[in-house]
Design a protein around this motif. Structure first.
Motif, PDB file in Angstrom:
ATOM      1  N   ILE A  61       0.792  -1.206  -0.090  1.00 14.86           N
ATOM      2  CA  ILE A  61      -0.177  -0.063   0.077  1.00 14.86           C
ATOM      3  C   ILE A  61       0.691   1.680  -0.219  1.00 14.86           C
ATOM      4  O   ILE A  61       1.087   2.641  -0.680  1.00 14.86           O
ATOM      5  CB  ILE A  61      -1.217  -0.329   1.659  1.00 14.86           C
ATOM      6  CG1 ILE A  61      -2.269   1.002   1.487  1.00 14.86           C
ATOM      7  CG2 ILE A  61      -0.673  -0.210   2.676  1.00 14.86           C
ATOM      8  CD1 ILE A  61      -3.345   0.800  -0.464  1.00 14.86           C
ATOM      9  N   GLU A  62       2.170   1.459   0.726  1.00 18.25           N
ATOM     10  CA  GLU A  62       2.371   1.904   0.122  1.00 18.25           C
ATOM     11  C   GLU A  62       3.140   2.672  -1.008  1.00 18.25           C
ATOM     12  O   GLU A  62       3.687   4.287  -0.481  1.00 18.25           O
ATOM     13  CB  GLU A  62       3.675   1.864   1.636  1.00 18.25           C
ATOM     14  CG  GLU A  62       3.678   2.372   2.971  1.00 18.25           C
ATOM     15  CD  GLU A  62       3.778   0.806   3.593  1.00 18.25           C
ATOM     16  OE1 GLU A  62       3.044   0.606   5.047  1.00 18.25           O
ATOM     17  OE2 GLU A  62       3.480  -0.225   2.612  1.00 18.25           O
ATOM     18  N   GLY A  63       3.453   1.486  -1.060  1.00 20.59           N
ATOM     19  CA  GLY A  63       4.237   1.636  -2.598  1.00 20.59           C
ATOM     20  C   GLY A  63       3.395   2.015  -3.916  1.00 20.59           C
ATOM     21  O   GLY A  63       3.275   2.119  -5.066  1.00 20.59           O
ATOM     22  N   LEU A  64       2.150   2.134  -3.540  1.00 16.53           N
ATOM     23  CA  LEU A  64       0.776   3.039  -4.795  1.00 16.53           C
ATOM     24  C   LEU A  64       0.831   4.126  -4.984  1.00 16.53           C
ATOM     25  O   LEU A  64       0.668   4.201  -6.290  1.00 16.53           O
ATOM     26  CB  LEU A  64      -0.520   2.431  -4.063  1.00 16.53           C
ATOM     27  CG  LEU A  64      -0.913   1.208  -4.452  1.00 16.53           C
ATOM     28  CD1 LEU A  64      -2.388   0.974  -4.154  1.00 16.53           C
ATOM     29  CD2 LEU A  64      -0.717   1.053  -6.065  1.00 16.53           C
ATOM     30  N   SER A 101      -1.580  10.291  -3.766  1.00 14.88           N
ATOM     31  CA  SER A 101      -2.581   9.172  -3.596  1.00 14.88           C
ATOM     32  C   SER A 101      -3.222   8.100  -4.983  1.00 14.88           C
ATOM     33  O   SER A 101      -2.644   9.048  -6.070  1.00 14.88           O
ATOM     34  CB  SER A 101      -3.533   9.442  -2.599  1.00 14.88           C
ATOM     35  OG  SER A 101      -4.111  10.454  -3.297  1.00 14.88           O
ATOM     36  N   HIS A 102      -3.140   7.291  -5.197  1.00 13.81           N
ATOM     37  CA  HIS A 102      -3.424   6.777  -6.703  1.00 13.81           C
ATOM     38  C   HIS A 102      -4.973   6.516  -6.311  1.00 13.81           C
ATOM     39  O   HIS A 102      -6.066   7.217  -5.569  1.00 13.81           O
ATOM     40  CB  HIS A 102      -3.138   4.895  -5.431  1.00 13.81           C
ATOM     41  CG  HIS A 102      -3.308   4.043  -6.928  1.00 13.81           C
ATOM     42  ND1 HIS A 102      -4.543   3.730  -7.311  1.00 13.81           N
ATOM     43  CD2 HIS A 102      -2.614   3.562  -7.739  1.00 13.81           C
ATOM     44  CE1 HIS A 102      -4.574   2.688  -8.359  1.00 13.81           C
ATOM     45  NE2 HIS A 102      -3.525   2.889  -8.358  1.00 13.81           N
ATOM     46  N   PRO A 103      -5.789   6.822  -7.573  1.00 15.27           N
ATOM     47  CA  PRO A 103      -7.032   6.805  -7.816  1.00 15.27           C
ATOM     48  C   PRO A 103      -8.209   6.199  -6.640  1.00 15.27           C
ATOM     49  O   PRO A 103      -9.258   6.437  -6.576  1.00 15.27           O
ATOM     50  CB  PRO A 103      -7.848   6.660  -9.264  1.00 15.27           C
ATOM     51  CG  PRO A 103      -5.739   7.204  -9.866  1.00 15.27           C
ATOM     52  CD  PRO A 103      -4.902   6.063  -8.762  1.00 15.27           C
ATOM     53  N   VAL A 104      -7.432   5.135  -6.693  1.00 17.28           N
ATOM     54  CA  VAL A 104      -8.301   4.215  -5.456  1.00 17.28           C
ATOM     55  C   VAL A 104      -8.273   4.913  -4.485  1.00 17.28           C
ATOM     56  O   VAL A 104      -9.711   4.259  -3.529  1.00 17.28           O
ATOM     57  CB  VAL A 104      -7.728   2.691  -5.563  1.00 17.28           C
ATOM     58  CG1 VAL A 104      -8.650   1.608  -4.929  1.00 17.28           C
ATOM     59  CG2 VAL A 104      -8.050   2.196  -7.522  1.00 17.28           C
ATOM     60  N   GLN A 105      -7.081   4.988  -4.136  1.00 21.29           N
ATOM     61  CA  GLN A 105      -7.290   5.526  -2.967  1.00 21.29           C
ATOM     62  C   GLN A 105      -7.996   6.691  -2.580  1.00 21.29           C
ATOM     63  O   GLN A 105      -9.003   6.641  -1.515  1.00 21.29           O
ATOM     64  CB  GLN A 105      -5.325   5.875  -2.476  1.00 21.29           C
ATOM     65  CG  GLN A 105      -4.995   4.801  -2.255  1.00 21.29           C
ATOM     66  CD  GLN A 105      -3.469   4.916  -1.305  1.00 21.29           C
ATOM     67  OE1 GLN A 105      -2.760   5.835  -2.428  1.00 21.29           O
ATOM     68  NE2 GLN A 105      -2.910   5.131  -1.052  1.00 21.29           N
ATOM     69  N   GLN A 156      -7.885  -3.462   0.717  1.00 20.64           N
ATOM     70  CA  GLN A 156      -9.048  -3.968   0.100  1.00 20.64           C
ATOM     71  C   GLN A 156      -8.256  -2.768  -1.124  1.00 20.64           C
ATOM     72  O   GLN A 156      -9.023  -3.451  -2.337  1.00 20.64           O
ATOM     73  CB  GLN A 156      -9.967  -2.775   1.429  1.00 20.64           C
ATOM     74  CG  GLN A 156     -10.671  -3.539   1.731  1.00 20.64           C
ATOM     75  CD  GLN A 156     -11.765  -4.398   1.663  1.00 20.64           C
ATOM     76  OE1 GLN A 156     -11.657  -4.803  -0.003  1.00 20.64           O
ATOM     77  NE2 GLN A 156     -12.186  -5.328   2.095  1.00 20.64           N
ATOM     78  N   ILE A 157      -7.977  -1.919  -1.036  1.00 22.02           N
ATOM     79  CA  ILE A 157      -7.664  -0.829  -1.938  1.00 22.02           C
ATOM     80  C   ILE A 157      -6.470  -1.669  -2.855  1.00 22.02           C
ATOM     81  O   ILE A 157      -6.200  -2.174  -4.366  1.00 22.02           O
ATOM     82  CB  ILE A 157      -6.718   0.253  -1.262  1.00 22.02           C
ATOM     83  CG1 ILE A 157      -7.323   1.330  -0.851  1.00 22.02           C
ATOM     84  CG2 ILE A 157      -5.938   0.736  -2.158  1.00 22.02           C
ATOM     85  CD1 ILE A 157      -7.187   2.945   0.161  1.00 22.02           C
ATOM     86  N   MET A 158      -5.274  -2.728  -2.764  1.00 17.22           N
ATOM     87  CA  MET A 158      -4.621  -3.100  -3.208  1.00 17.22           C
ATOM     88  C   MET A 158      -5.617  -4.764  -4.070  1.00 17.22           C
ATOM     89  O   MET A 158      -4.895  -4.743  -5.346  1.00 17.22           O
ATOM     90  CB  MET A 158      -3.589  -4.072  -1.820  1.00 17.22           C
ATOM     91  CG  MET A 158      -2.374  -4.009  -1.805  1.00 17.22           C
ATOM     92  SD  MET A 158      -1.598  -1.520  -2.776  1.00 17.22           S
ATOM     93  CE  MET A 158      -0.621  -3.188  -3.147  1.00 17.22           C
TER      94      MET A 158
END
Length: 161
Positions: free
Chosen positions: A81-84, A90-94, A112-114
Motif C-alpha cells: 500500500i505504501e508503494g501505490l 495518492s492513487h486514484p483507488v485511494q 481492500q485497496i490493493m
C-alpha cells in the motif's frame, strides 16, 4: 526451534527498492514486510489467508502475504500500500475510497485497496456483481461493502476514462 544461524539471504524488491535481508526460511512475506522492512501498512488479520488484510502485489498479481514465504518471493517485484501513490500523491483507488466512504475502522482498507487496484487492472470491475465476486477475498468486519463497491466502480470509471 530455528535460530538466527538458520537465516538465509533473500532479495525483496519492494515498492521499487531493493532490500537484501536475512530471514529464517519459515518467515512469511507479511512478517518480512512488516517486521524486517518496517512497512506496517500491510495488515496482519487472520494470518491464514482468509481475510485479505495482507493483500500485496507480487509481479503485478495480488496475493495474501501471510500465505507465502519470503524466500519464495526472492527477487520478485512487490508492491505494498505504501508503494501505490506516486510522487504526485495518492492513487486514484485511494482517492475513490475516501470519496465514497469505503472504510470505517480502516483496518482492512490497505488490503481492500490493493485488491481493488488488481480487480480493475484484471478487468473485473464491469458490474457491481462482478466487483463483489472479485473482491470477495477481502473481508470487512465493519460491513462497508456497499461503499467499497461504489469506490471500486468509481475508480474503474476513472481508469477507463
Amino acid at each position: 526451534m530455528a535460530g538466527a544461524q538458520d537465516a538465509v539471504p533473500v532479495v525483496l524488491r519492494v515498492n521499487g527498492r531493493r532490500h537484501d535481508i536475512q530471514v529464517e526460511p519459515r518467515v512469511t512475506l507479511l512478517d518480512a514486510i512488516r517486521d524486517t522492512l518496517g512497512l506496517t501498512g500491510t495488515k496482519k488479520g487472520c494470518d491464514r489467508g482468509e481475510c485479505g488484510a495482507c493483500t500485496v502485489h507480487v509481479d503485478g498479481r495480488r496475493i495474501n502475504a501471510c500465505a507465502t514465504l519470503a524466500v519464495m518471493q526472492d527477487g520478485r517485484e512487490i508492491t505494498t500500500i505504501e508503494g501505490l501513490g506516486g510522487a504526485d500523491g495518492s492513487h486514484p483507488v485511494q482517492r475513490a475510497f475516501v470519496a465514497h466512504d469505503g472504510l470505517q475502522c480502516g483496518f482492512c482498507t490497505p488490503g481492500q485497496i490493493m485488491s481493488a487496484v488488481a480487480c480493475i487492472a484484471e478487468g473485473h470491475a464491469g458490474s457491481d456483481d462482478e466487483i463483489r465476486e472479485w473482491m470477495s477475498g477481502n473481508l470487512c468486519r465493519c460491513a462497508a461493502y456497499p461503499q467499497i463497491v461504489d469506490a471500486v466502480r468509481a475508480a474503474a470509471g476513472t481508469a477507463r476514462a
